[in-house]
Design an enzyme around this catalytic site. Sequence first.
Site, PDB file in Angstrom:
ATOM      1  N   THR A 147       2.568 -14.759  -3.621  1.00  0.00           N
ATOM      2  CA  THR A 147       3.758 -15.086  -4.569  1.00  0.00           C
ATOM      3  C   THR A 147       3.493 -14.803  -5.790  1.00  0.00           C
ATOM      4  O   THR A 147       2.632 -15.265  -6.681  1.00  0.00           O
ATOM      5  CB  THR A 147       4.013 -16.732  -4.514  1.00  0.00           C
ATOM      6  OG1 THR A 147       4.132 -17.188  -3.321  1.00  0.00           O
ATOM      7  CG2 THR A 147       5.412 -16.825  -5.663  1.00  0.00           C
ATOM      8  N   LYS A 201      11.521 -16.003  -3.332  1.00  0.00           N
ATOM      9  CA  LYS A 201      10.490 -17.019  -3.341  1.00  0.00           C
ATOM     10  C   LYS A 201      10.483 -17.667  -4.607  1.00  0.00           C
ATOM     11  O   LYS A 201      10.238 -19.082  -4.599  1.00  0.00           O
ATOM     12  CB  LYS A 201       9.260 -16.152  -2.961  1.00  0.00           C
ATOM     13  CG  LYS A 201       7.950 -17.032  -3.155  1.00  0.00           C
ATOM     14  CD  LYS A 201       7.757 -18.005  -2.122  1.00  0.00           C
ATOM     15  CE  LYS A 201       6.858 -18.828  -2.219  1.00  0.00           C
ATOM     16  NZ  LYS A 201       6.648 -20.254  -1.586  1.00  0.00           N
TER      17      LYS A 201
END
Length: 360
Positions: free
Chosen positions: A166, A241
Amino acid sequence: MVKILMVRASYNPNLYLSYAAPLSPQKAMSMCSSFFPVQFGAKPISCSPIKPQFCVQVAAFSSQESKDELPTRVGFLGLGIMGSPMAQNLIRAGCDVTVWNRTKSKCDPLISLGAKYKPSPEEVAASCDITFAMLADPESAVDVACGKQGAASGMSPGKGYVDVSTVDGPTSSLISARIQSTGALFLEAPVSGSKKPAEDGKLIFLTAGDKSLYETAAPYLDLMGKSRFYLGEVGNGAAMKLVVNMIMGSMMASFSEGLLLSEKVGLDPSILVEVISQGAISAPMYSMKGPSMVKSLYPTAFPLKHQQKDLRLALGLAESVSQPTPVTAAANELYKVAKSKGLSDDDFSAVIEALKAKLQ
Ligand SMILES: NC(=O)C1=CN([C@@H]2O[C@H](COP(=O)(O)OP(=O)(O)OC[C@H]3O[C@@H](n4cnc5c(N)ncnc54)[C@H](OP(=O)(O)O)[C@@H]3O)[C@@H](O)[C@H]2O)C=CC1
Ligand SMILES: O=CCCC(=O)O
């Protein structure tokens, strides 16, 4: 031709329904290999449910043509909470996996399962067709991809790099440019889902970047996940995300306030968890984490430091388009307090401890 019959029985109708759906060869093989871990390379020749009244599933496997089924050499960089089970699912499915991790000891369990090892990201990338990376944050993702002996130094035309960490869009674009400068292809594919979905191969991939690499990587994503979204150009997967985790971080902060308030006014917070689970704001996260939070226990699935990193990056994303995000900004402050109390490596649900802190 050697045939292996796998029979899986379950009396759970939901389980049956999910297995009754057509299985990809990789998914079927993943299931088979958890029963027959040594049958790497087995190729499913048919997969069909029978005797639905007993929820029995049978898959017939052949060892012929096994080399054609999964010919690609797969690299995996970063074997933390997420990377280890993800790589393990690839190995158990019979993929030819080569691993690297900064702390070498975390490679050992995977090596015992059959993984190869190389001492640098560069050597992993040089020896593999597709390399996945699951790293802590933007700094480590850039370092492992672009640094000295980084993966990019081992990349060349025909290879692919799939970053599942991420990170923010600009970081992903930087890594993409460096990988593409070698003639190789790049895909960002951060995941939604935590430790347990990673173990169960039920992650959700939010991908963006090179479409042909997406297609090549798809069978491997399917071994590690339950669904995948292709969102277009690099940065879109990272943004999706961050938005998801921005909402999650605020939800957890708000839930923490509710648990503490209920207790202070004399209610039982365990009953609050139960009430929430039956209503419109029910979420698996509350039911899973609530009971431990009531006991002040925070077994780590998603480290608090990573949730705070995601809030920080989401705030940067919002700033870049002048989107007001006051709730996220307030939540971020709480996670920062929790970090300052030494809770970085606890689960992110430990953010509740920040609200127990005495005001300075
Ligand atoms: N845990 C979760 O529920 C989820 C996490 N994520 C995201 O996935 C990523 C990984 O998370 P998770 O596995 O939980 O994190 P961990 O902290 O368990 O693992 C982080 C990994 O990054 C490596 N690393 C950290 N810094 C460096 C560095 N400077 N150079 C090289 N390697 C480094 C670590 O190596 P070492 O072992 O040597 O420390 C480790 O392999 C993060 O971006 C996180 O936000 C996404 C979805 C869910
Ligand atoms: O990035 C972490 C996400 C955790 C989850 O989706 O449960």
